[in-house]
Design an enzyme around this catalytic site. Structure first.
Site, PDB file in Angstrom:
ATOM      1  N   HIS A 176       0.807  -1.219   0.000  1.00 48.33           N
ATOM      2  CA  HIS A 176       0.000   0.000   0.000  1.00 48.33           C
ATOM      3  C   HIS A 176       0.838   1.265   0.000  1.00 48.33           C
ATOM      4  O   HIS A 176       0.431   2.283  -0.537  1.00 48.33           O
ATOM      5  CB  HIS A 176      -1.020  -0.034   1.140  1.00 48.33           C
ATOM      6  CG  HIS A 176      -2.169  -0.899   0.769  1.00 48.33           C
ATOM      7  ND1 HIS A 176      -2.222  -2.222   1.112  1.00 48.33           N
ATOM      8  CD2 HIS A 176      -3.233  -0.663  -0.021  1.00 48.33           C
ATOM      9  CE1 HIS A 176      -3.306  -2.751   0.573  1.00 48.33           C
ATOM     10  NE2 HIS A 176      -3.935  -1.832  -0.117  1.00 48.33           N
ATOM     11  N   ARG A 201     -11.525   2.796  -3.419  1.00 49.71           N
ATOM     12  CA  ARG A 201     -11.018   2.198  -2.181  1.00 49.71           C
ATOM     13  C   ARG A 201     -11.581   2.985  -1.011  1.00 49.71           C
ATOM     14  O   ARG A 201     -11.632   4.210  -1.058  1.00 49.71           O
ATOM     15  CB  ARG A 201      -9.491   2.258  -2.124  1.00 49.71           C
ATOM     16  CG  ARG A 201      -8.797   1.173  -2.899  1.00 49.71           C
ATOM     17  CD  ARG A 201      -7.322   1.109  -2.497  1.00 49.71           C
ATOM     18  NE  ARG A 201      -6.672  -0.029  -3.131  1.00 49.71           N
ATOM     19  CZ  ARG A 201      -5.988   0.023  -4.269  1.00 49.71           C
ATOM     20  NH1 ARG A 201      -5.889   1.167  -4.913  1.00 49.71           N
ATOM     21  NH2 ARG A 201      -5.417  -1.042  -4.757  1.00 49.71           N
ATOM     22  N   ARG A 207     -16.035  -0.338  -3.484  1.00 48.26           N
ATOM     23  CA  ARG A 207     -15.705  -1.549  -2.722  1.00 48.26           C
ATOM     24  C   ARG A 207     -16.174  -1.356  -1.283  1.00 48.26           C
ATOM     25  O   ARG A 207     -15.968  -0.289  -0.703  1.00 48.26           O
ATOM     26  CB  ARG A 207     -14.190  -1.770  -2.757  1.00 48.26           C
ATOM     27  CG  ARG A 207     -13.762  -2.934  -1.893  1.00 48.26           C
ATOM     28  CD  ARG A 207     -12.329  -3.296  -2.108  1.00 48.26           C
ATOM     29  NE  ARG A 207     -11.415  -2.362  -1.466  1.00 48.26           N
ATOM     30  CZ  ARG A 207     -10.083  -2.427  -1.588  1.00 48.26           C
ATOM     31  NH1 ARG A 207      -9.546  -3.346  -2.358  1.00 48.26           N
ATOM     32  NH2 ARG A 207      -9.311  -1.575  -0.973  1.00 48.26           N
ATOM     33  N   GLU A 250      -9.763 -12.380  -5.125  1.00 52.56           N
ATOM     34  CA  GLU A 250      -8.448 -12.057  -4.563  1.00 52.56           C
ATOM     35  C   GLU A 250      -7.802 -13.264  -3.890  1.00 52.56           C
ATOM     36  O   GLU A 250      -6.711 -13.147  -3.330  1.00 52.56           O
ATOM     37  CB  GLU A 250      -8.580 -10.942  -3.521  1.00 52.56           C
ATOM     38  CG  GLU A 250      -9.196  -9.683  -4.083  1.00 52.56           C
ATOM     39  CD  GLU A 250      -9.103  -8.529  -3.115  1.00 52.56           C
ATOM     40  OE1 GLU A 250      -8.172  -7.721  -3.236  1.00 52.56           O
ATOM     41  OE2 GLU A 250      -9.961  -8.438  -2.221  1.00 52.56           O
ATOM     42  N   ASN A 258      -3.219  -7.910  -6.734  1.00 50.70           N
ATOM     43  CA  ASN A 258      -2.227  -7.715  -5.665  1.00 50.70           C
ATOM     44  C   ASN A 258      -2.396  -8.788  -4.598  1.00 50.70           C
ATOM     45  O   ASN A 258      -1.433  -9.444  -4.189  1.00 50.70           O
ATOM     46  CB  ASN A 258      -2.402  -6.343  -4.997  1.00 50.70           C
ATOM     47  CG  ASN A 258      -2.398  -5.213  -5.999  1.00 50.70           C
ATOM     48  OD1 ASN A 258      -1.856  -5.348  -7.073  1.00 50.70           O
ATOM     49  ND2 ASN A 258      -3.009  -4.091  -5.647  1.00 50.70           N
ATOM     50  N   ASP A 259      -3.638  -8.962  -4.145  1.00 48.53           N
ATOM     51  CA  ASP A 259      -3.872  -9.976  -3.130  1.00 48.53           C
ATOM     52  C   ASP A 259      -3.867 -11.374  -3.731  1.00 48.53           C
ATOM     53  O   ASP A 259      -3.384 -12.312  -3.103  1.00 48.53           O
ATOM     54  CB  ASP A 259      -5.192  -9.711  -2.398  1.00 48.53           C
ATOM     55  CG  ASP A 259      -4.991  -8.707  -1.275  1.00 48.53           C
ATOM     56  OD1 ASP A 259      -3.990  -8.836  -0.545  1.00 48.53           O
ATOM     57  OD2 ASP A 259      -5.805  -7.781  -1.137  1.00 48.53           O
ATOM     58  N   ARG A 295       2.766  -9.406   0.501  1.00 49.59           N
ATOM     59  CA  ARG A 295       3.020  -8.379  -0.524  1.00 49.59           C
ATOM     60  C   ARG A 295       3.825  -7.207   0.015  1.00 49.59           C
ATOM     61  O   ARG A 295       4.266  -6.357  -0.752  1.00 49.59           O
ATOM     62  CB  ARG A 295       1.696  -7.901  -1.142  1.00 49.59           C
ATOM     63  CG  ARG A 295       0.777  -7.236  -0.175  1.00 49.59           C
ATOM     64  CD  ARG A 295      -0.645  -7.149  -0.724  1.00 49.59           C
ATOM     65  NE  ARG A 295      -0.936  -5.853  -1.287  1.00 49.59           N
ATOM     66  CZ  ARG A 295      -2.160  -5.422  -1.581  1.00 49.59           C
ATOM     67  NH1 ARG A 295      -3.212  -6.203  -1.386  1.00 49.59           N
ATOM     68  NH2 ARG A 295      -2.354  -4.239  -2.078  1.00 49.59           N
ATOM     69  N   CYS A 337      -8.381  -4.842 -11.150  1.00 45.98           N
ATOM     70  CA  CYS A 337      -8.126  -3.552 -10.506  1.00 45.98           C
ATOM     71  C   CYS A 337      -6.852  -3.581  -9.661  1.00 45.98           C
ATOM     72  O   CYS A 337      -6.586  -2.665  -8.909  1.00 45.98           O
ATOM     73  CB  CYS A 337      -9.328  -3.111  -9.676  1.00 45.98           C
ATOM     74  SG  CYS A 337      -9.748  -4.287  -8.391  1.00 45.98           S
TER      75      CYS A 337
END
Ligand code: PEP
Ligand code: MG
Length: 797
Positions: free
Chosen positions: A434, A533, A568, A657, A680-681, A691, A728
């Protein structure tokens, strides 16, 4: 900049060639005008159109004209007589069409002058000739052609493919605005992409770089940094370009994750406060003094908070209330007794006394979470002061700084003052952590995976390059001089909706999380929002009220009237801690209660959020989609879909994810209207690799074929169901990987707004068939580097 006019019989041919060339440009592109086809839309050329294009392309540096064949040359010659503005310097270049466009675009983007751009275009075929073994020059020649005062340096090329088109473009780009004459291998200008490519330099060759002029040192440093970093093509390779195995691959190395090159003094993020040792005993004689110290520190802490409370209305009142808690007589009495009777150190006594009050208040229910959080803030301040350490949180030294940290919490990163924080350097983190995502959206240059970054003393002058991953201590004056022009990333606008050259649509959407992001998404021409987000929840000690959430959502919906906005629902826990959810310590938070799982323990939060989204959607005209993060079972999907349906939301989806969700994509799609893949996840859970770990960054590489096969599983199910599937995660912002994703059947790509224009160019340069072949090649590869290579080879044939 020098402008470029492309004259062709076919508009499609011209557009495709221009798009191919633009893929190599990462900064501002030159003005490029296409004069192709006749006025009645037939294949052919038209002198009047060429003349208009020359005027439009002029940007003060003159215009280079590249033509295809036959009448294109005649039209261009005639156009010179028709140009209404006689002052425009124009060069008609006898260049190979594709190579000439390619070389002139890169050369102009690199700041070269008119004649140099024309020469590069003209010589562009040399690279191909060298590749085919004709007149291959030696990599190293004996003598320098530059003055004796030149700086000379050498570096071994480590990326497997050597200096092909992309590295050449990166070198030219790195030298833009750098005042120096720079040669490689003694006789090739480092500003000419074709000269660089014609070296035929391969992995293991030694590249000699020479430069003179005011910025010579900067020029040489930049090229060496690119060469040593393998032009960022080393993922999964060792320094000699060999495929790596096992342990080697896991050593952390700096990765530039947010572009920009800046200089500023280092400032270390204070260490998080750790629990004071409960076994240390203060001798009886010293206990009265220890009690006095504790009381003094409590008073000082309250004063610090009061001094900040003058600032803003409600915030000020809250800080005042917190300050009063710090000197609460009962609290001080309890802590003093712990020192007097048990001999605890003052820091341990404060820790225990405040902890016990927090437990009592916390037991009264989640609505008291804010008070609990304030108490922990007081405790951490008092313990840091009693142990002589800096107060926790991002410091404010009153001047700009480069922030050094082991890693940053999302709340710390999101709240950074972009005027003060020049750059971020962390020891941990990867390209999808992040810190990286938020730094990119804020436009703060960032480098992650820098070993011992926090050992650098405060005040040390640092040069940080968020592209090459360089972090230079005490840079020279020359190195510092070349930082200004790339201080903040250039925001380019998306000119048309996302589509391949043959018209296959891929919606290009923005990931947003703050008011700042809304502005940049609009500025960059996003077709909509693919991931809103829920960052407005971050750092909050109390869940935002429904009213606040309605306002936050309306602020987005109103700016995207008539366009898609995918919201989300709360993705709290693990790397996005939210204090109002309580302080449950989990041994393995990434595998703990996070994402949609928090809905089980806090159903009211999800309910409130869905209601707020519904109210906001009704008040505005955006096309609102809603989705839940971190889904693992079909039951979770049903439960979410039911809740969203009850709230009256019409378009309901979930994120994919986890491998469990990918494996069950078909069943999941039967329950919802769409899915969005969070790569990403999905990477972190597929590879069981955190990550945020710099050592594991190569496992979280979105080019990992296993990850792409997971995506393929989902897109296959989506195709069968006829429902849309988006991506995304950060993978969507990689220009080549975006083609792979499109080829796999992804219908929308959502990314940081600054990446939109480049992805659109990348898509527009190829057909859907090429995307499909790229997807197959990448999925069938056995490593990220071979996947990259396979796709690159396909795109350049
Ligand atoms: C993802 O995991 O890819 C994603 C988009 O969500 P986040 O990065 O916010 O976890
Ligand atoms: Mg995620």
């Amino acid at each position: 900049m020098v402008g470029i006019v492309v004259v062709s019989h076919s508009p499609d041919l011209a557009r495709a060639a221009v798009n191919l060339a633009l893929q190599m440009v990462h900064g501002p592109a030159p003005r490029i005008e296409i004069a192709a086809g006749t006025s009645d839309d037939r294949l052919g050329t038209d002198a009047a159109r060429v003349a208009e294009a020359i005027v439009a392309a002029e940007d003060g540096g003159g215009v280079v004209v590249i033509m295809d064949l036959g009448s294109a040359v005649l039209s261009a010659e005639l156009a010179l007589e028709l140009v209404p503005e006689p002052g425009i310097q124009t060069r008609l270049v006898p260049a190979a069409f594709v190579e000439g466009i390619f070389a002139s675009v890169i050369s102009a983007a690199g700041g070269a002058e008119l004649d140099a751009v024309a020469r590069d275009a003209e010589q562009a075929l040399q690279a191909k000739a060298a590749q085919l073994g004709q007149t291959q020059p030696p990599i190293e020649a004996a003598d320098s052609i530059i003055a004796p005062a030149a700086i000379v340096a050498k570096a071994t090329i480590v990326n497997p493919d050597g200096i092909h088109a992309r590295p050449a473009a990166l070198i030219v780009e790195a030298l833009a605005f750098v005042d120096a004459r720079v040669m490689v291998a003694t006789d090739r200008s480092a500003r000419s992409p074709t000269a660089l490519m014609s070296l035929g330099a391969q992995a293991g060759d030694v590249l000699r770089v020479e430069a003179d002029g005011a910025d010579a040192a900067v020029a040489v440093d930049r090229i060496l940094a690119l060469v040593r970093n393998g032009f960022s093509e080393l993922a999964g390779r060792d320094r000699l370009g060999r495929e790596t195995v096992g342990h080697d691959r896991l050593s952390p190395h700096p990765i530039g994750v947010s572009p920009g090159r800046v200089v500023g003094p280092a400032l270390r993020m204070p260490d998080p406060i750790t629990e004071p040792d409960p076994t240390i005993r203060v001798p009886e004689a010293e206990r009265p003094a220890a009690i006095k110290r504790l009381a003094n520190v409590a008073t000082d802490t309250a004063e610090q908070l009061r001094s900040r409370s003058t600032a803003a209305g409600t915030v000020g009142q809250l800080l005042e209330a917190t300050a009063a808690m710090a000197t609460d007589p009962d609290l001080i009495a309890d802590a003093s007794l712990r020192i007097r009777d048990r001999g605890l150190t003052p820091e341990r006594a404060a820790w225990e006394a405040i902890g016990s009050v927090a437990d009592t208040i916390g037991a009264a229910g989640p609505r008291q979470a804010e008070r609990v959080s304030d108490l922990y803030d007081i405790r951490n301040r008092m313990v840091s002061s009693l142990t002589g350490r800096a107060a926790p949180g991002v410091p404010d030294p009153g001047h700009p700084f480069v922030l050094l940290a082991v890693d940053l919490a999302p709340a710390d990163t999101a709240g950074l003052d972009t005027a003060r924080c020049l750059a971020i350097v962390t020891e941990e983190g990867g390209a999808t952590s992040h810190t990286a995502i938020i730094a990119r959206s804020l436009g703060i240059p960032a480098v992650v995976g820098v070993p011992s970054a926090t050992a650098i003393p405060d005040g040390t002058l640092l040069l940080v390059d968020g592209i090459t991953g360089e972090v230079i201590k005490e840079p020279t004056v020359d190195q510092q001089a070349a930082t200004a022009p790339v201080l903040r990333p250039h925001r380019e606008k998306l000119m048309s909706p996302g589509s391949t050259a043959d018209g296959h649509r891929v919606a290009l959407l923005a990931n947003i999380g703050s008011a700042r992001d809304i502005a940049s998404a609009l500025e960059c021409g996003a077709e909509g929002v693919g991931l809103y987000r829920e960052l407005y929840f971050l750092g909050r000690t109390e869940a935002p009220s429904v009213g606040e959430q309605v306002n936050a959502c309306r602020a987005v919906f109103s700016r995207f009237a008539g366009r898609r906005v995918v919201v989300r629902t709360l993705d709290a826990g693990s790397d996005k801690p939210m204090p109002f959810l309580g302080y449950v310590e989990e041994p393995n938070p990434a595998l703990g209660v996070r994402g949609f799982r928090t809905a089980a323990s806090h159903p009211e939060l999800l309910h409130d959020q869905l209601m707020a989204i519904k109210v906001a959607a009704e008040a505005e005209t955006a096309e609102v989609w809603v989705m839940a993060p971190m889904i693992t079972t079909v039951d979770e999907v049903r439960s979410f879909a039911q809740g969203a349906d009850d709230a009256g939301l019409p378009i309901i989806g979930v994120m994919i994810e986890t491998p469990a969700a990918a494996l069950q994509a078909e069943l999941i799609l039967a329950e919802v209207d769409f899915v969005s893949i969070g790569t990403n996840d999905l990477a972190q859970y597929t590879f069981a690799a955190d990550r945020h770990s710099a050592s594991l960054a190569s496992l979280n590489d979105p080019w990992q074929p296993a990850l792409l096969r997971m995506v393929e599983m989902v897109t296959g199910a989506a195709a069968d169901s006829g429902k849309p599937v988006g991506v995304c995660g950060e993978a969507a912002a990689d220009p080549q990987l975006a083609l792979v994703l499109a080829g796999l059947g992804v219908s929308s790509l959502s990314m940081a707004p600054g990446a939109l224009a480049e992805i659109s160019r990348s898509l527009a340069a190829v057909t859907l068939d090429v995307c499909r072949r790229a997807a197959r090649a990448a999925c069938d590869s056995d490593s990220p580097s071979s996947a990259r290579e396979a796709v690159r080879a396909l795109l350049t044939t």
